[in-house]
Design a protein around this motif. Structure first.
Motif, PDB file in Angstrom:
ATOM      1  N   GLU A  43      75.661  36.996  51.664  1.00  0.00           N
ATOM      2  CA  GLU A  43      75.280  35.828  52.113  1.00  0.00           C
ATOM      3  C   GLU A  43      75.813  35.276  53.414  1.00  0.00           C
ATOM      4  O   GLU A  43      75.283  34.608  53.911  1.00  0.00           O
ATOM      5  CB  GLU A  43      75.454  34.735  50.991  1.00  0.00           C
ATOM      6  CG  GLU A  43      76.590  34.354  50.562  1.00  0.00           C
ATOM      7  CD  GLU A  43      77.323  35.570  49.762  1.00  0.00           C
ATOM      8  OE1 GLU A  43      78.500  35.531  49.418  1.00  0.00           O
ATOM      9  OE2 GLU A  43      76.430  36.487  49.302  1.00  0.00           O
ATOM     10  N   ARG A  44      76.943  35.680  53.672  1.00  0.00           N
ATOM     11  CA  ARG A  44      77.721  35.241  54.761  1.00  0.00           C
ATOM     12  C   ARG A  44      76.749  35.815  56.313  1.00  0.00           C
ATOM     13  O   ARG A  44      76.762  35.040  57.175  1.00  0.00           O
ATOM     14  CB  ARG A  44      79.220  35.898  55.255  1.00  0.00           C
ATOM     15  CG  ARG A  44      80.059  35.230  54.129  1.00  0.00           C
ATOM     16  CD  ARG A  44      81.317  36.172  54.202  1.00  0.00           C
ATOM     17  NE  ARG A  44      81.067  37.434  54.178  1.00  0.00           N
ATOM     18  CZ  ARG A  44      81.759  38.488  54.604  1.00  0.00           C
ATOM     19  NH1 ARG A  44      83.014  38.129  55.263  1.00  0.00           N
ATOM     20  NH2 ARG A  44      81.614  39.729  54.590  1.00  0.00           N
ATOM     21  N   MET A  45      76.143  36.927  56.170  1.00  0.00           N
ATOM     22  CA  MET A  45      75.460  37.456  57.242  1.00  0.00           C
ATOM     23  C   MET A  45      74.307  36.718  57.197  1.00  0.00           C
ATOM     24  O   MET A  45      73.667  36.260  58.374  1.00  0.00           O
ATOM     25  CB  MET A  45      75.291  39.035  57.153  1.00  0.00           C
ATOM     26  CG  MET A  45      76.281  39.661  57.489  1.00  0.00           C
ATOM     27  SD  MET A  45      76.846  39.355  59.113  1.00  0.00           S
ATOM     28  CE  MET A  45      75.638  40.014  60.074  1.00  0.00           C
ATOM     29  N   SER A  46      73.701  36.447  56.074  1.00  0.00           N
ATOM     30  CA  SER A  46      72.194  35.860  56.176  1.00  0.00           C
ATOM     31  C   SER A  46      72.191  34.320  56.677  1.00  0.00           C
ATOM     32  O   SER A  46      71.246  33.636  56.942  1.00  0.00           O
ATOM     33  CB  SER A  46      71.414  36.197  54.790  1.00  0.00           C
ATOM     34  OG  SER A  46      72.328  35.513  53.844  1.00  0.00           O
ATOM     35  N   SER A  47      73.344  33.881  56.672  1.00  0.00           N
ATOM     36  CA  SER A  47      73.522  32.545  57.102  1.00  0.00           C
ATOM     37  C   SER A  47      73.867  32.142  58.399  1.00  0.00           C
ATOM     38  O   SER A  47      73.882  30.998  58.898  1.00  0.00           O
ATOM     39  CB  SER A  47      74.535  31.751  55.983  1.00  0.00           C
ATOM     40  OG  SER A  47      75.876  32.390  56.429  1.00  0.00           O
ATOM     41  N   VAL A  48      74.061  33.177  59.204  1.00  0.00           N
ATOM     42  CA  VAL A  48      74.284  32.959  60.478  1.00  0.00           C
ATOM     43  C   VAL A  48      72.787  32.792  61.222  1.00  0.00           C
ATOM     44  O   VAL A  48      71.951  33.001  60.686  1.00  0.00           O
ATOM     45  CB  VAL A  48      75.041  34.175  61.468  1.00  0.00           C
ATOM     46  CG1 VAL A  48      76.386  34.410  60.722  1.00  0.00           C
ATOM     47  CG2 VAL A  48      74.000  35.359  61.475  1.00  0.00           C
ATOM     48  N   LYS A  49      73.022  32.139  62.614  1.00  0.00           N
ATOM     49  CA  LYS A  49      71.820  31.803  63.341  1.00  0.00           C
ATOM     50  C   LYS A  49      70.963  33.081  63.402  1.00  0.00           C
ATOM     51  O   LYS A  49      71.402  34.001  64.001  1.00  0.00           O
ATOM     52  CB  LYS A  49      72.317  31.380  64.486  1.00  0.00           C
ATOM     53  CG  LYS A  49      71.817  29.842  64.823  1.00  0.00           C
ATOM     54  CD  LYS A  49      72.373  29.486  66.350  1.00  0.00           C
ATOM     55  CE  LYS A  49      71.705  28.209  66.758  1.00  0.00           C
ATOM     56  NZ  LYS A  49      72.238  28.002  68.313  1.00  0.00           N
ATOM     57  N   LEU A 134      78.245  44.282  65.276  1.00  0.00           N
ATOM     58  CA  LEU A 134      76.786  44.801  66.238  1.00  0.00           C
ATOM     59  C   LEU A 134      75.789  43.641  65.899  1.00  0.00           C
ATOM     60  O   LEU A 134      75.297  43.158  66.793  1.00  0.00           O
ATOM     61  CB  LEU A 134      76.433  45.911  65.694  1.00  0.00           C
ATOM     62  CG  LEU A 134      75.431  46.643  66.495  1.00  0.00           C
ATOM     63  CD1 LEU A 134      75.608  46.737  67.912  1.00  0.00           C
ATOM     64  CD2 LEU A 134      75.085  47.787  66.209  1.00  0.00           C
ATOM     65  N   ILE A 135      75.522  43.472  64.536  1.00  0.00           N
ATOM     66  CA  ILE A 135      74.472  42.384  64.535  1.00  0.00           C
ATOM     67  C   ILE A 135      74.749  41.117  64.914  1.00  0.00           C
ATOM     68  O   ILE A 135      73.785  40.551  65.677  1.00  0.00           O
ATOM     69  CB  ILE A 135      74.221  42.183  62.916  1.00  0.00           C
ATOM     70  CG1 ILE A 135      73.616  43.590  62.399  1.00  0.00           C
ATOM     71  CG2 ILE A 135      73.188  41.133  62.467  1.00  0.00           C
ATOM     72  CD1 ILE A 135      73.431  43.570  60.646  1.00  0.00           C
ATOM     73  N   CYS A 136      75.954  40.427  64.863  1.00  0.00           N
ATOM     74  CA  CYS A 136      76.151  39.338  65.387  1.00  0.00           C
ATOM     75  C   CYS A 136      76.048  39.296  66.918  1.00  0.00           C
ATOM     76  O   CYS A 136      75.467  38.402  67.635  1.00  0.00           O
ATOM     77  CB  CYS A 136      77.892  38.867  65.203  1.00  0.00           C
ATOM     78  SG  CYS A 136      77.982  38.416  63.556  1.00  0.00           S
ATOM     79  N   ARG A 137      76.343  40.397  67.576  1.00  0.00           N
ATOM     80  CA  ARG A 137      76.171  40.690  68.661  1.00  0.00           C
ATOM     81  C   ARG A 137      74.860  40.575  69.351  1.00  0.00           C
ATOM     82  O   ARG A 137      74.397  40.005  70.069  1.00  0.00           O
ATOM     83  CB  ARG A 137      76.650  41.863  69.304  1.00  0.00           C
ATOM     84  CG  ARG A 137      77.475  42.225  70.508  1.00  0.00           C
ATOM     85  CD  ARG A 137      78.184  41.080  71.218  1.00  0.00           C
ATOM     86  NE  ARG A 137      78.012  41.537  72.565  1.00  0.00           N
ATOM     87  CZ  ARG A 137      78.936  42.158  73.260  1.00  0.00           C
ATOM     88  NH1 ARG A 137      79.797  42.848  72.799  1.00  0.00           N
ATOM     89  NH2 ARG A 137      78.451  42.587  74.605  1.00  0.00           N
ATOM     90  N   LEU A 138      74.039  41.249  68.509  1.00  0.00           N
ATOM     91  CA  LEU A 138      72.451  41.486  68.732  1.00  0.00           C
ATOM     92  C   LEU A 138      71.972  40.116  68.328  1.00  0.00           C
ATOM     93  O   LEU A 138      70.888  39.671  69.142  1.00  0.00           O
ATOM     94  CB  LEU A 138      71.808  42.307  67.727  1.00  0.00           C
ATOM     95  CG  LEU A 138      72.365  43.827  68.071  1.00  0.00           C
ATOM     96  CD1 LEU A 138      71.636  44.809  67.018  1.00  0.00           C
ATOM     97  CD2 LEU A 138      71.859  44.221  69.626  1.00  0.00           C
TER      98      LEU A 138
END
Lengths: 682, 254
Positions: A43-49, A134-138
């Motif tokens: 859920e930490r990943m799905s909650s980023v912008k 990488l996803i955060c970067r993308l």
């Protein structure tokens, strides 16, 4: 430790050439599965912008990787078993019963499984962190993760899945073992193989199927139809590839062999007959490599170009404004009233100023959008008659509104209009129309406009802009479609406020602040009205540049990640198939190599002959994949248009770069495995 | 005319760490005249396979010389060896060594193709050889479709089609049943009568009894030799048998 375990452990060590790739395959696939599975649950990943897309799209990843895992693990296993048939026969002859061999097999499987799963989870946890970064970067957001994500809830299901696959393969091996006869096993490698025959029906069906697939891709103009036909084309091309690899190669080689003056030459004779046999055994594997390679190329080049085109896409959809807004509020006596333009202007200007993003310009747009089936200049309003292939959206403005928005005056008689083709995919004849028929009324097209001031974002059907003489004409058009479509389905007028801010990149960063400030302003304004409802309710429709940016980056970033990951898995599968092919061929060629040397072929000649065969065998799939990608190109381009990518050049560049990188990796895989091959042969 | 002259041939194998030295050939000398049919007999480990490998230029001797048609094998450069072998020597092996990816025809033609013979010449060369060996019927079959005897005759055809100066046969009857063996041996006699020089390594008394001369090798030296003279095959068989018994007894007495 039991005797069987010791024998099994020794076998694993002795047959490292087969077991190491098997363990690495399991580990690699499990690591990928772990990563996508965790991305669904974290859920930490799905909650980023923009991260909201992750769970949805990663489920696709979970499905694809699971399926590939089952196929590849079974492939690896069948290969291992085939190579070791003689060994099992020998065990049997030496007095081990089948159930004892079965126990050895179980322990071998268990050793491979435990090592593979352990290594896989380790790699998974390590690379998950990397993937998250990488996803955060993308997604163009700051990394939120400072630590490793290790939870039993995402570790256990993928591990169990792979243990289940391993258990299943052990079962398959037991069944295979039960069917084996030791004498046959010992002599299995000795029986000669028949020269392959050309299967004409298969050849014709393959050629037809490949041709049809290519033709669909090249000839399908309509992007909406392309969505459906894309999968048909993919299926046809896959079928054609398999059939042609199996029979087409045999056909060509047979023809070469029949040509005596070509065949009976030093260079050609051993190569042609060698290839004839090699293709018989390898055609399916090579076709699979070709399909996987095409898959990698298509996935990576499309996702990369989508991602690379994000800014372009955003600019195209928000050419002038960053925010489109319309708002109504509920009155105490149950009516819905629009919030007047002047009030809106004040609220937005104020909000912008307070957030430090000053407004440059605000304008009001009033227009009507109606969907028709559009054919030969006639707009058909019958809901049943219009098919989705010629669906079109018409955007109407009055001449007065047009002048306000653009500053350009158009003078039109009531039976005249100015026409603009907004969609890039419209057929040519739409630029050469004389008249338009709308609601039974024929209008003369007085002028073609080069551009239209109304932007409706994120729509992919064909769009046309129409400027009519005055409100009366517009009203008639409105009433006509209302009558045709009925009260529930008809379109109504859009009133919206279009805002452009002075600094686009600044408003993108501070968008959420602006949202909040505007909402506050609207609340205050509605509360100040004498007729507001007790709980102060209003409705607003937003279309904001910054929200789209987040959504597009979220979606395309997720696409790209998935494309890269699945591309890697396919590449991995390709490498695995190549590796096993090289090994099995090495063992087969060893005998032939020795005979040829004995009857007077020099070592260099033998090596050259084998080399040319092997090169052809491994680069044929790459070449075929390149042809596939070229033919897929027109269709992919149309599909990308639907996803709002418009730059052909960008897509060409992305595809070319992807292909170059892929070819390099392929050559690297090839040369590493070729070395193993030569070691076996000598 | 002397086709093959072997002078004081020595071959010593050294173990991997130089600790063990095995003298496989300790000084073998003999000559083979054109048109001869020589059998070399010896038990396992007597050095006959080593000798054959050296004669075939598959292995290099540690000492001594081999002259084939007057040319010293040690003067053939490494790059030429394959071509030299192809042009001057024909081989028949115990295990046939036919390629299963080729038809019998292509197996026989392969050495010619490797030698760069033109495609339209191939058939002319093939027809007489195939006819003399009685394999015309099976030319288009594959090795796995024919009997062991037929395979060995195809291998002989492959060896003869290059018109070699010397035909080397390594236990040619080793993998054949008695019927096919005697057929093949008749074929060899016939080849020899047609003018080919044959050197055959064998430990089968029956096979050796078809030759014109029999050399016996033991412990890396030529121990004894027998000439056929006017003997029939049966008589030669008896002589060989006696010699082998004598050799064995002599060995035991030492």
């Amino acid at each position: 430790m039991s005797l069987y375990f010791r024998i099994a452990a020794q076998n694993v060590r002795k047959n490292y050439r087969f077991f190491i790739p098997r363990i690495l395959t399991e580990a690699g696939l499990l690591a990928c599965l772990y990563i996508v599975y965790t991305l669904v649950r974290d859920e930490r990943m799905s909650s980023v912008k923009g991260g909201a897309y992750l769970p949805t799209f990663m489920v696709i990843g979970v499905a694809v990787i699971s399926l590939l895992s089952v196929i590849l693990m079974l492939y690896t296993n069948s290969f291992l078993m085939k190579q070791r048939k003689r060994e099992f026969g020998l065990y049997n002859v030496l007095g081990m019963e089948k159930r004892h061999v079965g126990k050895v097999l179980f322990w071998e499987g268990a050793i491979g499984s435990v090592l593979g799963v352990f290594l896989g989870l380790l790699l998974g946890v390590l690379f998950y962190k990397l993937s998250a970064l990488l996803i955060c970067r993308l997604l163009a957001v700051d990394s939120v993760l400072g630590f490793y994500y290790v939870r039993a809830e995402t570790l256990i299901p993928p591990a169990l899945f792979f243990l289940a696959i391993d258990l299943f393969t052990t079962l398959v091996n037991w069944i295979g073992l039960a069917r084996m006869k030791p004498v046959e096993l010992l002599s299995s490698a000795q029986t000669g193989e028949r020269e392959p025959r050309v299967r004409w029906l298969m050849l014709l069906v393959g050629a037809a199927s490949l041709g049809a697939g290519y033709w669909l891709s090249v000839s399908t103009e309509n992007p909406l139809r392309a969505i459906v036909l894309f999968f048909v084309a993919v299926f046809l091309v896959i079928l054609g590839t398999y059939f042609l690899f199996v029979t087409g190669t045999t056909f060509v080689l047979k023809r070469l062999k029949a040509n005596r003056s070509y065949y009976y030459q030093k260079r050609h004779m051993t190569a042609v007959s060698g290839l004839l046999y090699r293709m018989k055994q390898n055609a399916v594997g090579l076709a699979s490599i070709c399909i996987l390679a095409t898959g990698v190329l298509v996935m990576i080049s499309t996702t990369v170009s989508l991602y690379a085109g994000t800014e372009q896409t955003l600019d195209r959809n928000y050419p002038r404004h960053e925010l489109y807004l319309s708002a109504d509020y509920d009155t105490a006596d149950g009516e819905l009233l629009p919030i007047p333009f002047e009030a809106m202007r004040e609220i937005i200007t104020d909000a912008g100023a307070r957030c430090g993003v000053p407004v440059r310009q605000i304008e009001q747009q009033r227009y009507l959008t109606v969907g028709y089936a559009f054919e030969n200049g006639v707009c058909v309003t019958d809901r049943n008659e219009g098919s989705w292939t010629n669906a079109a959206d018409f955007i109407y403005l009055t001449a007065g509104a047009y002048e306000t928005l653009t500053g350009e005056a158009v003078t039109l008689a009531p039976d005249e209009l100015a026409f603009c083709v907004i969609a890039a995919n419209a057929p040519k004849e739409h630029y050469e129309l004389e008249t338009l028929t709308i609601g039974g009324q024929v209008y003369r097209i007085k002028a073609y406009l080069p551009s239209f001031p109304i932007e409706t974002a994120m729509i992919s059907t064909n769009r046309y802009g129409v400027v009519v003489a005055d409100d009366a004409v517009l009203e008639a058009i409105y009433l006509d479609q209302r009558e045709a479509y009925g009260e529930t389905y008809c379109s109504s007028f859009t009133d919206r406020v279009c805002v452009s801010f002075q600094d686009r990149s600044r408003v993108r960063a501070l968008g959420t602040e602006v949202d909040k400030a505007i909402s506050m302003g609207l609340y205050t304004w509605v509360e100040a009205q004498p007729d507001h409802t007790a709980d102060v309710t209003w409705h607003s429709a937003w279309d904001a540049y910054w929200e789209s940016a987040e959504a597009v980056y979220g979606m395309y970033g997720t696409f790209l990640f998935l494309g890269i990951l699945l591309g890697l898995v396919c590449l991995f599968a390709t490498a695995l198939i190549i590796y096993y092919k090289q090994i099995s061929e090495g063992y087969e060629d060893r005998g032939r190599y020795q005979i040829m040397e004995k009857i007077g072929m020099s070592q260099t000649e033998v090596r050259a002959s084998i080399r040319s065969q092997v090169l052809l065998v491994f680069f044929l799939p790459l070449a075929a994949a390149a042809v596939h990608v070229c033919f897929a190109f027109p269709m992919l381009l149309r599909l990308l248009r639907l996803l709002l990518l418009s730059s052909t050049g960008l897509f060409v560049a992305c595809t070319a770069v992807t292909f170059a990188v892929f070819a390099l990796v392929y050559v690297a895989i090839y040369s590493v495995t070729a070395r193993t091959y030569y070691k076996i042969v000598h | 005319m002397t086709i093959l002259e072997v002078r004081d041939l020595k071959k010593t194998y050294t173990g991997r760490f130089g600790a063990q030295r095995v003298e496989a050939l300790k000084g073998v000398s003999f000559t083979v005249e054109a048109g001869e049919y020589v059998a070399i007999m010896g038990e396992s480990g007597s050095g006959k396979t080593t000798l054959l490998n050296v004669l075939a230029a598959l292995d290099k001797p540690t000492g001594g010389t081999v002259l084939l048609d007057g040319r010293d094998l040690s003067t053939v450069r490494d790059g030429e060896i394959a071509a030299f072998r192809r042009e001057n020597l024909g081989f028949v092996f115990q295990e046939f060594n036919l390629l299963d990816t080729f038809s019998i025809r292509d197996n026989i033609l392969l050495p010619l193709v490797l030698g760069g013979v033109r495609a339209n010449e191939l058939e002319e060369r093939l027809i007489p050889v195939a006819a003399s060996l009685g394999i015309t019927e099976i030319l288009d079959k594959y090795p796995y479709e024919v009997s062991g005897g037929q395979k060995q005759r195809a291998a002989a055809a492959r060896a003869l089609i290059t018109r070699p100066k010397l035909l080397l046969a390594d236990e040619p009857t080793g993998a054949l049943d008695s019927q096919s063996s005697s057929e093949l041996l008749r074929v060899f006699e016939q080849i020899n009568r047609a003018g080919h020089t044959i050197l055959m390594v064998t430990h089968s008394t029956d096979a050796a009894s078809h030759a014109k001369r029999v050399l016996f090798i033991r412990d890396g030296v030529v121990f004894h030799q027998l000439y056929r003279g006017e003997s029939t095959n049966e008589q030669l068989y008896q002589k060989i048998s006696d010699t082998l018994t004598m050799l064995r007894r002599g060995g035991a007495a030492e």
